[in-house]
Design a protein around this motif. Structure first.
Motif, PDB file in Angstrom:
ATOM      1  N   GLY A  80       0.796  -1.221   0.000  1.00 54.65           N
ATOM      2  CA  GLY A  80       0.000   0.000   0.000  1.00 54.65           C
ATOM      3  C   GLY A  80       0.827   1.269   0.000  1.00 54.65           C
ATOM      4  N   ASP A  81       1.822   1.346   0.869  1.00 53.36           N
ATOM      5  CA  ASP A  81       2.611   2.572   1.003  1.00 53.36           C
ATOM      6  C   ASP A  81       4.108   2.317   0.898  1.00 53.36           C
ATOM      7  N   GLU A  82       4.472   1.202   0.280  1.00 52.83           N
ATOM      8  CA  GLU A  82       5.886   0.855   0.203  1.00 52.83           C
ATOM      9  C   GLU A  82       6.143  -0.036  -1.009  1.00 52.83           C
ATOM     10  N   VAL A  83       7.330   0.107  -1.570  1.00 49.57           N
ATOM     11  CA  VAL A  83       7.801  -0.763  -2.647  1.00 49.57           C
ATOM     12  C   VAL A  83       9.075  -1.426  -2.144  1.00 49.57           C
ATOM     13  N   VAL A  84       9.178  -2.735  -2.343  1.00 49.54           N
ATOM     14  CA  VAL A  84      10.381  -3.462  -1.966  1.00 49.54           C
ATOM     15  C   VAL A  84      10.981  -4.059  -3.229  1.00 49.54           C
ATOM     16  N   VAL A  85      12.222  -3.678  -3.518  1.00 50.49           N
ATOM     17  CA  VAL A  85      12.955  -4.211  -4.667  1.00 50.49           C
ATOM     18  C   VAL A  85      14.015  -5.140  -4.104  1.00 50.49           C
ATOM     19  N   GLN A  86      13.984  -6.404  -4.538  1.00 49.75           N
ATOM     20  CA  GLN A  86      14.961  -7.383  -4.055  1.00 49.75           C
ATOM     21  C   GLN A  86      15.719  -7.967  -5.233  1.00 49.75           C
ATOM     22  N   PHE A  97      13.986  -0.940   0.531  1.00 50.13           N
ATOM     23  CA  PHE A  97      12.663  -0.604   1.029  1.00 50.13           C
ATOM     24  C   PHE A  97      12.435   0.866   0.688  1.00 50.13           C
ATOM     25  N   CYS A  98      11.392   1.132  -0.091  1.00 51.12           N
ATOM     26  CA  CYS A  98      11.246   2.440  -0.727  1.00 51.12           C
ATOM     27  C   CYS A  98       9.831   2.987  -0.606  1.00 51.12           C
ATOM     28  N   GLU A  99       9.737   4.287  -0.866  1.00 49.51           N
ATOM     29  CA  GLU A  99       8.438   4.926  -1.007  1.00 49.51           C
ATOM     30  C   GLU A  99       7.862   4.551  -2.362  1.00 49.51           C
ATOM     31  N   THR A 100       6.564   4.721  -2.526  1.00 48.21           N
ATOM     32  CA  THR A 100       5.896   4.255  -3.747  1.00 48.21           C
ATOM     33  C   THR A 100       6.308   5.005  -5.010  1.00 48.21           C
ATOM     34  N   ASP A 101       6.891   6.196  -4.859  1.00 50.90           N
ATOM     35  CA  ASP A 101       7.285   6.968  -6.041  1.00 50.90           C
ATOM     36  C   ASP A 101       8.747   6.772  -6.436  1.00 50.90           C
TER      37      ASP A 101
END
Length: 131
Positions: A80-86, A97-101
């Motif tokens: 919902g309020d976070e993007v995780v790139v692994q 661990f990032c913000e959605t933008d």
């Protein structure tokens, strides 16, 4: 400067250069943290609430690789309020661990540079696991 300090410094600079990145977490395949760098208190909260993700990534990337589309190199998860790139560098897992933008493409694009930087650590962990 020791290896952990060098890595922490690199990832602190990366967080400062790429808007929206709150935390960089390097773990082993079981999710044991090896290097963790937070941008601020929000980044610290973010990494604490999702500590199990790197361990789950190891299983998920293995399963994704069985789809006969080649080896899985990364997984991007949108919450919902976070993007995780692994990024896969087993036995290491690189997690952002990032913000959605956040610019996900930019993070994916610097993956090879990060893998090169982490190669000595990956080899060390691999050697320990082989013993």
């Amino acid at each position: 400067m020791d290896q952990k300090s060098e890595l922490s410094s690199f990832f602190r600079d990366l967080i400062d250069r790429i808007p929206g990145v709150n935390t960089v977490l390097i773990t082993d395949a079981e999710g044991v943290p090896l290097v963790s760098v937070n941008s601020d208190e929000k980044g610290k909260e973010s990494s604490e609430s999702t500590q199990s993700l790197p361990a789950v990534f190891s299983t998920a990337t293995d399963q994704a690789s069985k789809l006969k589309m080649g080896k899985n190199n990364s997984i991007v998860t949108f919450f919902g309020d976070e993007v995780v790139v692994q990024i896969n560098q087993l036995p290491l897992v690189i997690s952002f661990f990032c913000e959605t933008d956040v610019n996900v493409g930019l993070l994916m694009g610097i993956g090879p540079e990060i893998k090169k930087l982490l190669e000595p650590l990956r080899v060390s962990i691999d050697d320990i696991e082989d013993d």
